[in-house]
Write a protein that holds these residues in place. Structure first.
Motif, PDB file in Angstrom:
ATOM      1  N   GLU A 112       0.839  -1.199   0.000  1.00 49.23           N
ATOM      2  CA  GLU A 112       0.000   0.000   0.000  1.00 49.23           C
ATOM      3  C   GLU A 112       0.875   1.251   0.000  1.00 49.23           C
ATOM      4  N   GLU A 113       1.888   1.264   0.873  1.00 45.72           N
ATOM      5  CA  GLU A 113       2.800   2.413   0.926  1.00 45.72           C
ATOM      6  C   GLU A 113       3.579   2.547  -0.377  1.00 45.72           C
ATOM      7  N   GLN A 142      -3.941  12.557  -0.009  1.00 41.87           N
ATOM      8  CA  GLN A 142      -4.377  11.174   0.232  1.00 41.87           C
ATOM      9  C   GLN A 142      -4.083  10.725   1.662  1.00 41.87           C
ATOM     10  N   HIS A 143      -4.186  11.649   2.606  1.00 43.26           N
ATOM     11  CA  HIS A 143      -3.841  11.321   3.980  1.00 43.26           C
ATOM     12  C   HIS A 143      -5.018  10.757   4.763  1.00 43.26           C
ATOM     13  N   HIS A 144      -6.256  11.085   4.381  1.00 42.18           N
ATOM     14  CA  HIS A 144      -7.383  10.630   5.177  1.00 42.18           C
ATOM     15  C   HIS A 144      -7.661   9.148   4.929  1.00 42.18           C
ATOM     16  N   GLU A 145      -8.222   8.507   5.929  1.00 43.78           N
ATOM     17  CA  GLU A 145      -8.442   7.061   5.875  1.00 43.78           C
ATOM     18  C   GLU A 145      -9.381   6.709   4.724  1.00 43.78           C
ATOM     19  N   GLY A 146      -9.033   5.662   4.003  1.00 39.47           N
ATOM     20  CA  GLY A 146      -9.865   5.212   2.892  1.00 39.47           C
ATOM     21  C   GLY A 146      -9.716   6.045   1.636  1.00 39.47           C
ATOM     22  N   ALA A 147      -8.712   6.918   1.592  1.00 35.81           N
ATOM     23  CA  ALA A 147      -8.542   7.800   0.432  1.00 35.81           C
ATOM     24  C   ALA A 147      -8.134   6.997  -0.792  1.00 35.81           C
TER      25      ALA A 147
END
Length: 666
Positions: free
Chosen positions: A44-45, A323-328
């Motif tokens: 993911e990262e 794209q920092h918020h969860e689920g972005a």
């Protein structure tokens, strides 16, 4: 003109994504993601990192974010507030100049009256707002001066309306009293609709009736009362932020001038009620923020509100791009807003990145494990191994551009499988498959296979063969933290992948076991090794790794044992009888003794042994040379970049000794 003579004109397709554009190429993305995964990132990262960097000739999220922040800085540096005040002052100066010129032209004017009027004009306050207010009852002698003064009221009215309704300044230019009354009626009806909505008493019919009557004032074409409120609240909040951004003197001046707008106190009352209704209905909007404008280009109220809306939109884009918020995910990007602020090219770049992200998730290259974590799939590992094997073969042969390492066994029996012919292949043709391919291609190209065939090089398939001697290969790789700290972590993984792909696809009769050794040793599947992160643990337990290799070789007694060890440090740990790992640095004699004893057992099994020494540690060099001498093995000291080709060469050399001296490289 005859129809067949008509000419056609073509231009860039503007209806969204080009339907004829080729699908996104995942090879670059997969390679980049895989490289970062091998370095220790999660998939993911790693995917996020690739999307941030972008690809060759393609903007990434970081590039788009930089452009968004630059656009925001440019807006603040280009503009300043107070443009409406400046314009009002210019109109006031014009009116006073025209009035004084009229005094000079009018010879019949009573001298006392002229003197009184001049004193009245000379004594006006320095404040534009106060002067305009004081002149409200002045009896203008010049019609042109009166017209310039009335333009101030008209300007203020249009600007104030433009703050709430984009485009109203231009729409009401040269407006009649009837036009202004229509706007006042729209404001009354709008406030009535919003108040009913706030009480929960409105109906869809109320909204439809309002839009049928006043829809020309709303070019955004809202489809519901909530869409209407969203549009108005965003602009009203931007207008409030503009006022907050002004100096106290500018705000006071503007509020005093606003009372003169259209000469209608009722208009200002309706606008005040509108702002109150919108703030009550949308308290989540930013009503208290402010910005610091530093430029020289004055902004009117309407334009300034538009710029504040642009800044708010840029802030939202910056948050989406981070794209920092969860689920972005990139499907959340507002491409229309991006095109408005940065141009169509930015929207195209963002759309391509979103398609890449979607394609990577849907391609099967990434999959969720039992814990829900994203990992490289076996399919991705195979593709990566194939690529790494090809690169390694080029290094090994020293002939860039040579054929792929599509190796089956050497000088052995057919496996029953076939593959495409590659330059340099000496295996026999599979005639049936070759003719079938030729017939299929001829028909697909519109030819008649019944009238004869012409075999193309693309049609040829050759038979794969199995090597006569089976090998059991144990690849031991040092997973202590020094491997990562010294930049040897990724080369070690690339080597393992290349060897795994070679054995699993071209020497299928061989058996390969990957063994990682740090504080402890363990057998690793290739997927595990690929995503294995570096760990800050002390210990290089070669003894335990050799124990696992011995166990593996004994499971395959009929195969030729091949031991390959990659390490950058002397053993500093060994396994105790109770299964615990004993660590000591410098290495204790007990650790060295246990390691040597296990190597001797492997030597008695006939293991062909090669040590790959990474780094320049003299102690490690001496230790490995002595270890190799005990089992008639070798020590190779490759550069990390050449580790893969060195390991593959040793593997192939070890096989060739028991395969009729055949050369599997052709």
């Amino acid at each position: 003109m005859p129809a067949h003579h008509r000419s056609s004109r073509y231009g860039r397709y503007a209806g969204g994504p080009d339907p004829l554009a080729p699908p996104v190429d995942l090879s670059e993305a997969l390679a980049a993601v895989s490289e970062d995964v091998m370095a220790g990132y999660s998939p993911e990262e790693a995917m996020r990192e690739f999307l941030r960097r972008g690809g060759r000739g393609r903007e990434g999220l970081d590039d788009l974010s930089r452009r968004v922040h630059q656009r925001r800085r440019d807006l603040l540096k280009q503009h300043r507030l107070g443009g409406t005040l400046d314009e009002a002052k210019q109109l006031l100066d014009k009116a006073l100049r025209l009035e004084r010129e009229q005094f000079l032209r009018d010879a019949r004017m009573d001298p006392m009256d002229r003197s009184f009027r001049e004193m009245q004009l000379d004594g006006l306050p320095r404040s534009t707002a106060a002067a305009v207010s004081e002149l409200a009852s002045y009896d203008w002698q010049s019609d042109s001066a009166r017209e310039a003064y009335e333009q101030i009221k008209d300007l203020l009215g249009r600007e104030i309306l433009d703050q709430r309704f984009a485009g109203m300044k231009q729409a009401l230019e040269n407006a009649t009293d009837a036009d202004r009354e229509a706007v006042a009626e729209m404001l009354r009806d709008l406030n009535e609709l919003l108040e009913k909505h706030g009480r929960g008493e409105d109906t869809d019919e109320d909204f439809q009736d309002f839009m049928a009557k006043h829809g020309q004032h709303f070019p955004e074409d809202p489809q519901s009362v909530d869409e209407l409120i969203d549009t108005l609240a965003q602009r009203s909040a931007a207008a409030q932020r503009m006022l907050n951004s002004m100096t106290p003197e500018q705000r006071q001046e503007l509020m005093q001038l606003s009372a003169q707008a259209f000469g209608s106190p009722d208009l200002m009352a309706q606008l005040g009620q509108l702002d109150a209704n919108l703030q009550a209905l949308r308290p989540g909007e930013d009503w208290s923020g402010s910005e610091r404008f530093q430029g020289g280009e004055g902004l009117g109220l309407g334009d300034g509100t538009g710029v504040l809306q642009d800044i708010a939109e840029l802030d939202a884009l910056a948050d989406e791009l981070s794209q920092h918020h969860e689920g972005a995910n990139l499907d959340d990007l507002d491409l229309d807003a991006l095109a408005r602020q940065l141009g169509d090219d930015a929207a195209v770049s963002a759309r391509t990145l979103a398609e890449l992200e979607r394609a990577m998730r849907e391609s099967g290259y990434l999959q969720r494990d039992q814990d829900g974590d994203l990992r490289l799939s076996p399919r991705a590992v195979r593709r990566l191994g194939k690529s790494l094997l090809r690169d390694t073969a080029q290094r090994l042969s020293g002939r860039p551009g040579a054929r792929d390492t599509r190796l089956a066994g050497a000088a052995g029996e057919p496996t029953g499988a076939t593959r495409e012919w590659q330059f340099g292949d000496a295996e026999p043709w599979d005639v049936t498959r070759t003719l079938t391919n030729a017939i299929t291609r001829t028909v697909a190209e519109g030819g008649d296979a019944g009238r004869g065939l012409r075999i193309d090089v693309r049609d040829i398939e050759v038979a794969e063969t199995e090597a006569r001697t089976q090998a059991a290969v144990a690849l031991l790789v040092d997973t202590s933290f020094s491997m990562a700290a010294e930049g040897r972590w990724v080369p070690m993984k690339r080597t393992s992948l290349a060897l795994h792909h070679l054995v699993s696809t071209r020497f299928r009769g061989d058996r390969l076991q990957l063994i990682g050794f740090g504080r402890y040793a363990r057998d690793l599947r290739i997927e595990e090794l690929t995503s294995l992160p570096p760990r800050r643990e002390q210990g290089t337990n070669l003894h335990h790794g050799l124990l696992l290799a011995t166990r593996f070789f004994r499971k395959h007694p009929s195969a030729q044992p091949v031991l390959l060890v990659v390490t950058d440090g002397e053993p500093t740990a060994h396994l105790l009888p109770d299964g615990e790992s004993w660590f000591s640095w410098p290495a204790e004699p007990a650790t060295l003794r246990a390691t040597v004893q296990e190597l001797d057992r492997l030597g008695r099994l006939g293991a062909q042994t090669t040590f790959f020494r990474l780094g320049d540690d003299p102690g490690l060099e001496r230790f490995l040379l002595r270890m190799a001498e005990r089992v008639d093995g070798r020590v190779v000291a490759p550069d990390p970049a050449d580790l893969g080709s060195a390991v593959l060469q040793e593997y192939l050399d070890a096989r060739s000794k028991d395969a009729d001296d055949a050369d599997p490289w052709g």
